[in-house]
Enzyme design. Structure first.
Site, short mmCIF file in Angstrom:
data_model
loop_
_atom_site.label_atom_id
_atom_site.label_comp_id
_atom_site.label_asym_id
_atom_site.label_seq_id
_atom_site.Cartn_x
_atom_site.Cartn_y
_atom_site.Cartn_z
N ASP A 18 0.81 -1.23 0.00
CA ASP A 18 0.00 0.00 0.00
C ASP A 18 0.84 1.28 0.00
O ASP A 18 2.07 1.24 0.18
CB ASP A 18 -0.96 -0.01 1.20
CG ASP A 18 -0.30 -0.45 2.51
OD1 ASP A 18 0.95 -0.39 2.59
OD2 ASP A 18 -1.01 -0.85 3.43
N ASN B 204 -7.49 -2.37 13.77
CA ASN B 204 -8.89 -2.59 13.34
C ASN B 204 -9.00 -3.86 12.49
O ASN B 204 -10.04 -4.12 11.89
CB ASN B 204 -9.43 -1.38 12.58
CG ASN B 204 -8.74 -1.17 11.24
OD1 ASN B 204 -7.81 -1.89 10.89
ND2 ASN B 204 -9.19 -0.20 10.48
N HIS C 56 -7.13 -4.60 9.77
CA HIS C 56 -6.84 -4.49 8.34
C HIS C 56 -5.56 -5.22 7.96
O HIS C 56 -4.63 -5.34 8.76
CB HIS C 56 -6.81 -3.03 7.86
CG HIS C 56 -5.66 -2.20 8.31
ND1 HIS C 56 -5.74 -0.82 8.42
CD2 HIS C 56 -4.38 -2.50 8.66
CE1 HIS C 56 -4.58 -0.34 8.81
NE2 HIS C 56 -3.74 -1.34 8.96
N GLU D 297 -9.56 -1.63 4.94
CA GLU D 297 -10.29 -1.24 6.13
C GLU D 297 -11.58 -2.05 6.24
O GLU D 297 -11.99 -2.72 5.28
CB GLU D 297 -10.60 0.26 6.04
CG GLU D 297 -9.36 1.15 5.87
CD GLU D 297 -8.46 1.18 7.11
OE1 GLU D 297 -8.23 0.14 7.74
OE2 GLU D 297 -7.95 2.28 7.43
C1 GLP Z 1 -0.12 0.20 8.41
C2 GLP Z 1 0.02 -0.64 7.15
C3 GLP Z 1 -0.39 -2.08 7.42
C4 GLP Z 1 0.28 -2.60 8.68
C5 GLP Z 1 -0.10 -1.76 9.85
C6 GLP Z 1 0.46 -2.26 11.18
O1 GLP Z 1 -1.43 0.58 8.65
N1 GLP Z 1 -0.76 -0.16 6.08
O2 GLP Z 1 -0.04 -2.87 6.31
O3 GLP Z 1 -0.11 -3.92 8.90
O4 GLP Z 1 0.40 -0.45 9.56
O5 GLP Z 1 1.49 -1.47 11.63
P1 GLP Z 1 2.36 -1.71 12.93
O6 GLP Z 1 3.27 -2.85 12.64
O7 GLP Z 1 3.09 -0.42 13.08
O8 GLP Z 1 1.42 -2.01 14.04
#
Ligand code: GLP
Length: 267
Positions: free
Chosen positions: A68, A137, A139, A144
């Site tokens: 993403d 959440n 995702h 989302e």
């Molecule tokens: C972002 C990314 C996700 C990832 C998430 C978790 O939102 N788009 O792909 O899984 O962060 O991040 P963290 O590892 O900082 O909790």
């Protein structure tokens, strides 16, 4: 779904790097890796860099596709996921940058660029391994709640919870976090030959339990991984502590040859 619970977060990220090393070593000619961003991934990339420096890894022929990117943040901006990938992995290893792909959040026609992204994934033969983190959440990527489980790469509106969760990396907090992003779809992710979900820390405990033990639902897009025929989940104790079938996970630990082999890497 195979689940491995590690005592410490660094063990989970170390094992994730090991699984990725295996894929890269198996077929250097054409390994296609799906990559992710977020705090959890930083440790995994650090392990990969260490392995590269130790001569255990060669990225020269691999192709990568990131999950993403934010809409409206140029690649050279330090908040972009392209910048993140350069900083945490690409600039430290012998990867050919032209084979690294991150969705284009600046494209004049975002919908068209998203379609081309899926096309490029298909042309590359899809991901051999898709690395995934999980948002609070539920995702995966930026899929989302309410994302179709058949969705393809597309533009999405970010959940306020996600914007808040990711605001730590922006100077002015949540206000500065973009409201939209381009993300691989759930359907695109499920196309990968193997999926690898990594989660650490107690903030993820509830959502990890929902994703693994709850119903398959668009409200928690990570639950779609229950439909994937080859999904490996690496957790630390904190992220795993709401799972209810610990006895079965323990059983896998002692009887699944792949898990036994994997855990042997921890010495
Ligand atoms: C972002 C990314 C996700 C990832 C998430 C978790 O939102 N788009 O792909 O899984 O962060 O991040 P963290 O590892 O900082 O909790």
């Amino acid at each position: 779904m195979k689940i491995v619970i590690c005592r410490r977060p660094d063990q989970a990220t170390f094992l994730a790097a090991h699984v990725m090393t295996d894929v890269l070593g198996r077929d250097r000619q054409k390994a296609v890796l799906g990559l992710a961003t977020g705090r959890t991934m930083e440790a995994i990339y650090a392990h990969l860099i260490e392995r590269f420096r130790a001569g255990m890894l060669d990225f020269s022929r691999c192709t990568t596709f990131n999950l993403d990117e934010y809409v409206g943040i140029p690649p050279e901006d330090r908040h972009s996921y392209r910048y993140y990938m350069n900083k945490h992995l690409f600039s430290h290893v012998n990867i050919d940058v032209t084979r690294t792909h991150v969705p284009d959040g600046m494209a004049p026609d975002l919908d068209h660029a998203a379609k081309l992204y899926d096309q490029a994934i298909n042309e590359a033969g899809t991901m051999d391994l898709q690395l995934l983190g999980i948002g609070e959440n539920g995702h995966i990527g930026f899929n989302e709640p309410y994302s179709s489980l058949a969705s393809r790469t597309r533009v999405v509106t970010l959940d306020p919870h996600t914007r808040e969760q990711n605001s730590g990396l922006f100077d002015d907090g949540t206000q500065q976090v973009p409201t939209r992003a381009v993300t691989m779809g759930v359907g695109t992710i499920l196309q990968a030959r193997r999926t690898l979900l990594v989660a650490t820390g107690s903030a993820k405990a509830d959502i990890v339990a929902s994703a693994i033990e709850g119903p398959v639902t668009a409200s928690v897009t990570a639950s779609a991984l229950q439909l994937h025929p080859d999904c490996l989940v690496l957790l630390d104790e904190h992220a795993a502590h709401k799972l209810t079938r610990r006895d079965y996970i323990e059983q896998m630990r002692h009887h699944d040859p792949e898990i036994i082999h994997l855990l042997a890497q921890l010495g």
